[in-house]
Design an enzyme around this catalytic site. Sequence first.
Site, PDB file in Angstrom:
ATOM      1  N   SER A   1       0.879  -1.184   0.000  1.00 23.58           N
ATOM      2  CA  SER A   1       0.000   0.000   0.000  1.00 23.58           C
ATOM      3  C   SER A   1       0.909   1.223   0.000  1.00 23.58           C
ATOM      4  CB  SER A   1      -0.867   0.039   1.260  1.00 23.58           C
ATOM      5  OG  SER A   1      -1.619  -1.122   1.395  1.00 23.58           O
TER       6      SER A   1
ATOM      7  N   LYS B   1       0.702   5.932   8.179  1.00 29.88           N
ATOM      8  CA  LYS B   1       1.381   5.837   6.875  1.00 29.88           C
ATOM      9  C   LYS B   1       0.365   6.015   5.735  1.00 29.88           C
ATOM     10  CE  LYS B   1       1.593   2.032   4.988  1.00 29.88           C
ATOM     11  NZ  LYS B   1       1.299   1.094   3.927  1.00 29.88           N
TER      12      LYS B   1
ATOM     13  N   LYS C   1      -7.215   1.977  -2.559  1.00 28.59           N
ATOM     14  CA  LYS C   1      -6.817   1.587  -1.196  1.00 28.59           C
ATOM     15  C   LYS C   1      -6.857   2.808  -0.262  1.00 28.59           C
ATOM     16  CE  LYS C   1      -4.897  -0.808   2.173  1.00 28.59           C
ATOM     17  NZ  LYS C   1      -5.498  -1.924   2.866  1.00 28.59           N
TER      18      LYS C   1
HETATM   19  P1  NAD Z   1       5.739  -6.001   7.366  1.00 29.76           P
HETATM   20  O1  NAD Z   1       6.505  -4.864   7.944  1.00 29.76           O
HETATM   21  O2  NAD Z   1       5.322  -7.130   8.258  1.00 29.76           O
HETATM   22  O3  NAD Z   1       6.547  -6.658   6.126  1.00 29.76           O
HETATM   23  C1  NAD Z   1       7.379  -5.944   5.266  1.00 29.76           C
HETATM   24  C2  NAD Z   1       8.537  -6.852   4.873  1.00 29.76           C
HETATM   25  O4  NAD Z   1       9.355  -6.135   3.942  1.00 29.76           O
HETATM   26  C3  NAD Z   1       9.425  -7.239   6.058  1.00 29.76           C
HETATM   27  O5  NAD Z   1       9.624  -8.643   6.086  1.00 29.76           O
HETATM   28  C4  NAD Z   1      10.738  -6.497   5.775  1.00 29.76           C
HETATM   29  O6  NAD Z   1      11.885  -7.180   6.247  1.00 29.76           O
HETATM   30  C5  NAD Z   1      10.714  -6.425   4.269  1.00 29.76           C
HETATM   31  N1  NAD Z   1      11.554  -5.347   3.738  1.00 29.76           N
HETATM   32  C6  NAD Z   1      11.583  -4.040   4.117  1.00 29.76           C
HETATM   33  N2  NAD Z   1      12.483  -3.374   3.373  1.00 29.76           N
HETATM   34  C7  NAD Z   1      13.034  -4.269   2.520  1.00 29.76           C
HETATM   35  C8  NAD Z   1      14.033  -4.191   1.517  1.00 29.76           C
HETATM   36  N3  NAD Z   1      14.643  -3.024   1.249  1.00 29.76           N
HETATM   37  N4  NAD Z   1      14.351  -5.309   0.823  1.00 29.76           N
HETATM   38  C9  NAD Z   1      13.728  -6.481   1.085  1.00 29.76           C
HETATM   39  N5  NAD Z   1      12.784  -6.635   2.034  1.00 29.76           N
HETATM   40  C10 NAD Z   1      12.444  -5.540   2.748  1.00 29.76           C
HETATM   41  O7  NAD Z   1       4.464  -5.345   6.649  1.00 29.76           O
HETATM   42  P2  NAD Z   1       3.076  -6.077   6.262  1.00 29.76           P
HETATM   43  O8  NAD Z   1       2.123  -5.954   7.416  1.00 29.76           O
HETATM   44  O9  NAD Z   1       3.359  -7.380   5.646  1.00 29.76           O
HETATM   45  O10 NAD Z   1       2.524  -5.033   5.174  1.00 29.76           O
HETATM   46  C11 NAD Z   1       3.029  -4.971   3.853  1.00 29.76           C
HETATM   47  C12 NAD Z   1       2.159  -3.982   3.073  1.00 29.76           C
HETATM   48  O11 NAD Z   1       0.805  -4.437   3.058  1.00 29.76           O
HETATM   49  C13 NAD Z   1       2.132  -2.560   3.698  1.00 29.76           C
HETATM   50  O12 NAD Z   1       2.143  -1.620   2.670  1.00 29.76           O
HETATM   51  C14 NAD Z   1       0.821  -2.552   4.479  1.00 29.76           C
HETATM   52  O13 NAD Z   1       0.272  -1.244   4.635  1.00 29.76           O
HETATM   53  C15 NAD Z   1      -0.046  -3.424   3.590  1.00 29.76           C
HETATM   54  N6  NAD Z   1      -1.175  -4.067   4.285  1.00 29.76           N
HETATM   55  C16 NAD Z   1      -1.002  -4.597   5.537  1.00 29.76           C
HETATM   56  C17 NAD Z   1      -2.085  -5.178   6.180  1.00 29.76           C
HETATM   57  C18 NAD Z   1      -1.934  -5.756   7.584  1.00 29.76           C
HETATM   58  O14 NAD Z   1      -2.965  -6.012   8.229  1.00 29.76           O
HETATM   59  N7  NAD Z   1      -0.721  -5.988   8.065  1.00 29.76           N
HETATM   60  C19 NAD Z   1      -3.343  -5.256   5.552  1.00 29.76           C
HETATM   61  C20 NAD Z   1      -3.471  -4.752   4.248  1.00 29.76           C
HETATM   62  C21 NAD Z   1      -2.378  -4.152   3.638  1.00 29.76           C
END
Ligand code: NAD
Length: 295
Positions: A95, A238, A170
């Site tokens: 997102s 965010k 979104k």
């Molecule tokens: P998260 O922080 O759990 O996962 C992000 C992952 O990206 C981590 O494993 C991190 O190590 C990795 N990462 C960060 N920088 C990196 C890089 N430079 N190279 C490689 N890997 C890297 O986040 P999430 O909860 O999985 O959310 C991911 C996306 O989905 C976000 O944009 C969030 O807003 C969206 N989202 C989350 C939810 C929720 O309920 N968690 C629901 C809908 C949408």
Amino acid sequence: MRIGFIGLGIMGKPMAKNLLKAGYDLLVYDINKDAVKEVVGAGAKEAANVGEIGEKCELIMTMLPDSPQVKEVVLGGGGLIETVREGAILIDMSSINPVASKEISAEFEKKGAKMLDAPVSGGEPKAIDGTLAFMVGGPQDVFDKCKPILEAMGSSVVRCGDIGAGNTTKLANQIIVAVNIAALSEALMLAEKAGVEPQLVFEAIRGGLAGSTVMDAKAPMIIGGNFKPGFKIDLHIKDLNNALSAGHSVGSPLPLTAQVMEMLQILRLDGCGQDDHSAIAKYYEKLANTKIGRE
Ligand code: NAD
């Protein structure tokens, strides 16, 4: 088909596992090596770096926190842009700001590659059971080709328009949810202060025009004082930041979003950044020096 998958966090990990279950060959990368190990244990192969994914995969998926991380992985030094094949497709499911999606897509197109922005709604439980809702932006032919693959992770996959339309949708979703929780908190506090039981107010109005999925999910949490996430205040900050920035760049005023954003900022200063976004109620509880449903 070999799919490259970058970003194995709360959402990316179960989504990658669902692709493996559907029979796709995955090459994965994350800076968190424990997450990589877990997905490799489920059948994926580990990439040494992002460049290897660009080199070897015709379809690449990213599930990263926000615009800066997606830009770094795609356009930064050692990023996908340096090795991506002509004709490859990037599906960014993070997102992020729709303006960033358009910038990344424009750079990718210079390499003869295509992009979809495809953020999701549904959270970790739906990521695990493969019933996420995808909101997608990008060319129709690329969408048609990728839809069956997204259906391995979601039960609803809707194309909303050209690149950036997925993230705009979104942001619309996130504005409605945030403002809805604030209105719910304000209304339940009025009931509490007026001496009417918030639980009974909820039961009386949930089937009427004011009722909503947000009300059904969040009113019990607010009344019970349960602010365990769910979706964290920090993540909603965010998203509203991206909404305000996108709103400013397209000339769409967002006065309600701005007001709820300030509530979230105050909550973060109060140490509630890791609480569920239903903790917007705590802002009202502090103002009124009264707990909703728990006095
Ligand atoms: P998260 O922080 O759990 O996962 C992000 C992952 O990206 C981590 O494993 C991190 O190590 C990795 N990462 C960060 N920088 C990196 C890089 N430079 N190279 C490689 N890997 C890297 O986040 P999430 O909860 O999985 O959310 C991911 C996306 O989905 C976000 O944009 C969030 O807003 C969206 N989202 C989350 C939810 C929720 O309920 N968690 C629901 C809908 C949408």
